[in-house]
Design a protein around this motif. Structure first.
Motif, PDB file in Angstrom:
ATOM      1  N   THR A  82      -0.947   6.286 -11.424  1.00 23.62           N
ATOM      2  CA  THR A  82      -1.765   6.662 -10.268  1.00 23.62           C
ATOM      3  C   THR A  82      -1.135   6.174  -8.975  1.00 23.62           C
ATOM      4  O   THR A  82      -1.103   6.893  -7.965  1.00 23.62           O
ATOM      5  N   LEU A  83      -0.621   4.949  -8.993  1.00 20.05           N
ATOM      6  CA  LEU A  83       0.050   4.393  -7.819  1.00 20.05           C
ATOM      7  C   LEU A  83       1.285   5.211  -7.454  1.00 20.05           C
ATOM      8  O   LEU A  83       1.545   5.479  -6.274  1.00 20.05           O
ATOM      9  N   ALA A 123       0.241   8.511  -5.803  1.00 23.23           N
ATOM     10  CA  ALA A 123      -0.179   8.306  -4.414  1.00 23.23           C
ATOM     11  C   ALA A 123       1.013   8.019  -3.510  1.00 23.23           C
ATOM     12  O   ALA A 123       1.096   8.536  -2.385  1.00 23.23           O
ATOM     13  N   ASP A 183      -3.284   4.317   1.642  1.00 26.91           N
ATOM     14  CA  ASP A 183      -4.493   3.633   1.180  1.00 26.91           C
ATOM     15  C   ASP A 183      -5.553   4.647   0.762  1.00 26.91           C
ATOM     16  O   ASP A 183      -6.232   4.482  -0.257  1.00 26.91           O
ATOM     17  N   MET A 232      -4.549   6.618  -2.519  1.00 35.86           N
ATOM     18  CA  MET A 232      -4.747   5.894  -3.775  1.00 35.86           C
ATOM     19  C   MET A 232      -6.100   6.245  -4.377  1.00 35.86           C
ATOM     20  O   MET A 232      -6.231   6.421  -5.590  1.00 35.86           O
ATOM     21  N   ARG A 233      -7.099   6.376  -3.536  1.00 35.56           N
ATOM     22  CA  ARG A 233      -8.418   6.773  -4.019  1.00 35.56           C
ATOM     23  C   ARG A 233      -8.435   8.234  -4.446  1.00 35.56           C
ATOM     24  O   ARG A 233      -9.081   8.605  -5.432  1.00 35.56           O
ATOM     25  N   SER A 282      -6.836   8.684  -7.842  1.00 38.30           N
ATOM     26  CA  SER A 282      -7.621   8.168  -8.960  1.00 38.30           C
ATOM     27  C   SER A 282      -8.619   9.191  -9.494  1.00 38.30           C
ATOM     28  O   SER A 282      -9.105   9.043 -10.617  1.00 38.30           O
ATOM     29  N   ILE A 295      -6.920  -1.320  -5.837  1.00 36.18           N
ATOM     30  CA  ILE A 295      -7.233  -0.814  -4.503  1.00 36.18           C
ATOM     31  C   ILE A 295      -7.422  -1.960  -3.511  1.00 36.18           C
ATOM     32  O   ILE A 295      -6.974  -1.891  -2.358  1.00 36.18           O
ATOM     33  N   ILE A 303      -3.924  -3.239  -2.670  1.00 39.93           N
ATOM     34  CA  ILE A 303      -3.226  -2.309  -1.784  1.00 39.93           C
ATOM     35  C   ILE A 303      -3.805  -2.360  -0.375  1.00 39.93           C
ATOM     36  O   ILE A 303      -3.071  -2.343   0.615  1.00 39.93           O
TER      37      ILE A 303
END
Length: 270
Positions: free
Chosen positions: A81-82, A85, A209, A212-213, A216, A253, A256
């Protein structure tokens, strides 16, 4: 004391708009009551049980699943996931730069900037899940579709913030370079980018930032990341695994966000 008296005097001299204030209060109250009446806010007993199970899963996570080093464990899924992003943010940030300059009315003619802005508004209008569903049809399910989705959704916001920074530039530098006979590329390369680089990087970190959400939840449509295992665990009522995924996601999160805030503060403050 004299300052307080002056403030009170100024306050008393201000026109009283009680009717205007009451009209706004009544309008907002009416809209809130209408909105509540249109929504079903009742919770059935089954929903309360599920909420209790989710809370229990958060308190009793599956530690073997949380710390597993296999490609099915939470750590690997968080790393995926990271990566989605990060790569998506880089792609979006690079593609947003030329579009931002084409949208800046102080750089290009207004018809060109207006047309580019309309295109960027269209790009920002479409939700990320819709982009994900479309790109999965093109590339197939997997992380690559997630990277492209994050990249496309990042372009609109990044370009908009870039444009605001470009239009606030010190134009004296550009005027002096124009008098020296510099080309448009030279003005951008030596007169504009040095002023904007730190701000561009700060905006890009802020968007990472947010991405990242976004990354997910892209797994919900098959675009890689931790979203798909999360929904599968919820559908299978494996609440301890749900708790493991949510705990790992929250910690990542938070980490980060702490790092990005420090980096942005250093870039803005020089």
């Amino acid at each position: 004391m004299s300052t307080l008296t002056a403030v009170e005097k100024q306050f008393n001299l201000a026109p009283k708009r009680r009717g205007y204030v009451w009209m706004i209060v009544l309008t907002l109250s009416g809209l809130m009551l209408w909105s509540v009446s249109e929504l079903s806010l009742a919770l059935d007993q089954r929903g309360m049980v599920i909420a209790s199970n989710i809370f229990t899963g958060l308190l009793n996570p599956d530690l073997s699943f949380l710390f597993s080093l296999t490609n099915q464990g939470v750590l690997y899924l968080l790393l995926e996931t990271l990566s989605i992003a990060f790569l998506g943010t880089i792609i979006g940030a690079i593609l947003a730069v030329p579009l931002a300059f084409l949208s800046a009315s102080n750089i290009v003619p207004k018809p060109v900037s207006g047309l580019t802005r309309v295109m960027l508004i269209f790009v920002r209008t479409i939700p990320s899940l819709v982009y994900g569903l479309m790109l999965i049809r093109v590339t197939g399910p997997g992380p690559f579709a997630g990277v492209l989705t994050i990249g496309v959704t990042s372009i609109g916001m990044l370009a908009k913030l870039y444009v605001d920074a470009i239009e606030d530039l010190d134009t004296k530098v550009l005027e002096s370079m124009t008098s020296m006979g510099c080309s448009m590329f030279e003005k951008i390369r030596f007169g504009i980018l040095p002023q904007l680089l730190a701000l561009f990087l700060s905006v890009m970190i802020y968007r990472f930032d947010m991405n990242m959400r976004e990354a997910s939840i892209l797994g919900l449509v098959g675009a890689g990341g931790i979203g798909a295992p999360l929904i599968f665990a919820m559908q299978g009522y494996r609440w301890s695994q749900v708790g493991s995924i949510l705990i790992g996601l929250v910690f990542l999160i938070l980490l980060i966000e702490a790092i990005s805030n420090k980096l942005r503060a250093k870039l803005v403050n020089g």
